[in-house]
Every structure is written in C-alpha cells, then in structure tokens.
Design a protein around this motif. Structure first.
Motif, PDB file in Angstrom:
ATOM      1  N   VAL A  23     -21.117   0.320  -4.290  1.00 54.53           N
ATOM      2  CA  VAL A  23     -19.809   0.599  -4.873  1.00 54.53           C
ATOM      3  C   VAL A  23     -19.629  -0.423  -6.309  1.00 54.53           C
ATOM      4  CG1 VAL A  23     -17.498   0.778  -5.168  1.00 54.53           C
ATOM      5  CG2 VAL A  23     -18.746   1.720  -3.116  1.00 54.53           C
ATOM      6  N   VAL A  24     -19.647  -0.114  -7.240  1.00 53.07           N
ATOM      7  CA  VAL A  24     -19.434  -0.769  -8.594  1.00 53.07           C
ATOM      8  C   VAL A  24     -18.120  -0.716  -8.952  1.00 53.07           C
ATOM      9  CG1 VAL A  24     -20.209  -1.635 -10.686  1.00 53.07           C
ATOM     10  CG2 VAL A  24     -21.866  -0.563  -9.179  1.00 53.07           C
ATOM     11  N   THR A  25     -17.494  -1.914  -9.199  1.00 52.79           N
ATOM     12  CA  THR A  25     -15.907  -2.042  -9.643  1.00 52.79           C
ATOM     13  C   THR A  25     -15.833  -2.758 -10.784  1.00 52.79           C
ATOM     14  OG1 THR A  25     -15.159  -3.739  -8.409  1.00 52.79           O
ATOM     15  CG2 THR A  25     -14.991  -1.645  -7.220  1.00 52.79           C
ATOM     16  N   SER A  26     -14.638  -2.698 -11.524  1.00 56.14           N
ATOM     17  CA  SER A  26     -14.526  -3.512 -12.805  1.00 56.14           C
ATOM     18  C   SER A  26     -14.120  -5.085 -12.391  1.00 56.14           C
ATOM     19  CB  SER A  26     -13.401  -2.897 -13.743  1.00 56.14           C
ATOM     20  OG  SER A  26     -12.273  -2.585 -13.015  1.00 56.14           O
ATOM     21  N   GLY A  27     -13.936  -5.250 -11.243  1.00 53.77           N
ATOM     22  CA  GLY A  27     -13.485  -6.599 -10.726  1.00 53.77           C
ATOM     23  C   GLY A  27     -12.800  -6.606  -9.250  1.00 53.77           C
ATOM     24  N   ALA A  28     -12.436  -7.866  -8.701  1.00 50.56           N
ATOM     25  CA  ALA A  28     -12.100  -7.776  -7.392  1.00 50.56           C
ATOM     26  C   ALA A  28     -10.839  -7.105  -7.041  1.00 50.56           C
ATOM     27  CB  ALA A  28     -11.608  -9.437  -7.007  1.00 50.56           C
ATOM     28  N   LYS A  29      -9.747  -7.326  -8.169  1.00 52.92           N
ATOM     29  CA  LYS A  29      -8.387  -6.513  -7.909  1.00 52.92           C
ATOM     30  C   LYS A  29      -8.531  -5.021  -7.776  1.00 52.92           C
ATOM     31  CE  LYS A  29      -3.784  -6.240  -9.914  1.00 52.92           C
ATOM     32  NZ  LYS A  29      -3.210  -6.767 -10.978  1.00 52.92           N
ATOM     33  N   GLN A  30      -9.626  -4.472  -8.650  1.00 55.06           N
ATOM     34  CA  GLN A  30      -9.798  -2.892  -8.611  1.00 55.06           C
ATOM     35  C   GLN A  30     -10.702  -2.669  -7.038  1.00 55.06           C
ATOM     36  OE1 GLN A  30      -9.672  -0.111 -10.742  1.00 55.06           O
ATOM     37  NE2 GLN A  30     -10.053   0.983  -8.871  1.00 55.06           N
ATOM     38  N   ALA A  31     -11.609  -3.624  -6.591  1.00 52.91           N
ATOM     39  CA  ALA A  31     -12.278  -3.315  -5.311  1.00 52.91           C
ATOM     40  C   ALA A  31     -11.079  -3.470  -4.177  1.00 52.91           C
ATOM     41  CB  ALA A  31     -13.229  -4.604  -5.179  1.00 52.91           C
ATOM     42  N   LEU A  32     -10.161  -4.317  -4.134  1.00 56.17           N
ATOM     43  CA  LEU A  32      -9.008  -4.221  -3.465  1.00 56.17           C
ATOM     44  C   LEU A  32      -8.350  -3.058  -3.353  1.00 56.17           C
ATOM     45  CD1 LEU A  32      -7.940  -7.834  -3.700  1.00 56.17           C
ATOM     46  CD2 LEU A  32      -9.024  -7.093  -1.712  1.00 56.17           C
ATOM     47  N   PHE A  33      -7.985  -2.526  -4.687  1.00 57.49           N
ATOM     48  CA  PHE A  33      -7.167  -1.199  -4.391  1.00 57.49           C
ATOM     49  C   PHE A  33      -7.896  -0.120  -3.776  1.00 57.49           C
ATOM     50  CE2 PHE A  33      -6.276   2.649  -6.763  1.00 57.49           C
ATOM     51  CZ  PHE A  33      -4.835   2.616  -6.593  1.00 57.49           C
ATOM     52  N   TYR A  52      -1.183 -16.675  -0.473  1.00 56.35           N
ATOM     53  CA  TYR A  52      -2.162 -15.460  -0.877  1.00 56.35           C
ATOM     54  C   TYR A  52      -2.271 -15.527  -2.328  1.00 56.35           C
ATOM     55  CZ  TYR A  52       2.141 -12.936  -1.178  1.00 56.35           C
ATOM     56  OH  TYR A  52       3.379 -12.301  -1.567  1.00 56.35           O
ATOM     57  N   TRP A  53      -3.333 -14.847  -2.638  1.00 53.02           N
ATOM     58  CA  TRP A  53      -3.547 -14.689  -4.012  1.00 53.02           C
ATOM     59  C   TRP A  53      -2.428 -13.559  -4.392  1.00 53.02           C
ATOM     60  CZ3 TRP A  53      -7.419 -10.671  -6.091  1.00 53.02           C
ATOM     61  CH2 TRP A  53      -7.680 -10.709  -7.650  1.00 53.02           C
ATOM     62  N   THR A  54      -1.653 -13.600  -5.565  1.00 50.71           N
ATOM     63  CA  THR A  54      -0.576 -12.629  -5.645  1.00 50.71           C
ATOM     64  C   THR A  54      -1.051 -11.306  -5.947  1.00 50.71           C
ATOM     65  OG1 THR A  54      -0.790 -13.385  -8.160  1.00 50.71           O
ATOM     66  CG2 THR A  54       1.034 -14.406  -6.628  1.00 50.71           C
ATOM     67  N   ALA A  55      -2.305 -10.942  -6.531  1.00 46.79           N
ATOM     68  CA  ALA A  55      -2.683  -9.859  -6.882  1.00 46.79           C
ATOM     69  C   ALA A  55      -3.168  -9.135  -5.642  1.00 46.79           C
ATOM     70  CB  ALA A  55      -3.861  -9.935  -7.798  1.00 46.79           C
ATOM     71  N   SER A  56      -3.441  -9.817  -4.552  1.00 49.47           N
ATOM     72  CA  SER A  56      -3.806  -9.037  -3.447  1.00 49.47           C
ATOM     73  C   SER A  56      -2.824  -7.907  -2.714  1.00 49.47           C
ATOM     74  CB  SER A  56      -4.467 -10.148  -2.145  1.00 49.47           C
ATOM     75  OG  SER A  56      -3.290 -10.838  -1.664  1.00 49.47           O
ATOM     76  N   SER A  57      -1.474  -8.301  -2.880  1.00 46.61           N
ATOM     77  CA  SER A  57      -0.546  -7.535  -2.400  1.00 46.61           C
ATOM     78  C   SER A  57      -0.392  -6.305  -3.242  1.00 46.61           C
ATOM     79  CB  SER A  57       0.913  -8.217  -2.169  1.00 46.61           C
ATOM     80  OG  SER A  57       1.392  -8.638  -3.535  1.00 46.61           O
ATOM     81  N   LYS A  58      -0.704  -6.271  -4.452  1.00 42.28           N
ATOM     82  CA  LYS A  58      -0.394  -5.116  -5.292  1.00 42.28           C
ATOM     83  C   LYS A  58      -0.873  -3.669  -4.824  1.00 42.28           C
ATOM     84  CE  LYS A  58       1.949  -7.253  -8.365  1.00 42.28           C
ATOM     85  NZ  LYS A  58       3.306  -7.223  -8.675  1.00 42.28           N
TER      86      LYS A  58
END
Length: 66
Positions: A23-33, A52-58
């Motif tokens: 799987v290729v994503t545009s970044g870590a946030k996209q991968a978490l989503f 926690y990294w604030t973007a991880s909860s989004k």
C-alpha cells in the motif's frame, strides 16, 4: 510503483511479497486514516494513550468511534 516496491522488499527480506500486499500512501496521516477505516467500525471503543501525536486521533474521530 507497487511492483517495484514488492520486488525490492522481497529481495531485501528474502520473503515472498506481491504487489497486492503493498500500500502506498501520501504520508503517515493518510496511512493511519486508511488503517482506521479498515479495522474500526462506528461505535468501537478506541484508546489513545497520552501524550500522542495530535494527528493520530483525527482518523478515529472522522469515523465516529466512541
């Protein structure tokens, strides 16, 4: 890109991989989503330890888990 990555990873790890497993994503946030959308269902309880990294909860908030 996935074909090149599976050949590289297969060669480096001596493990068989296929392009369908990459799987290729545009970044870590996209991968978490992406992961959250696959494994979580509405109403699932999710624990996020602090700090926690604030973007991880989004991604979790987006799919309206508890």
């Amino acid at each position: 890109m996935r074909h090149a990555l599976y050949r590289k990873i297969s060669a480096e790890t001596a493990q068989p991989w296929s392009a369908e497993e990459i799987v290729v994503t545009s970044g870590a946030k996209q991968a978490l989503f992406n992961v959250a959308m696959v494994i979580l269902n509405p109403g699932d309880e999710v624990l996020i330890p602090a700090p926690y990294w604030t973007a991880s909860s989004k991604p979790i908030i987006t799919i309206k888990t508890d």
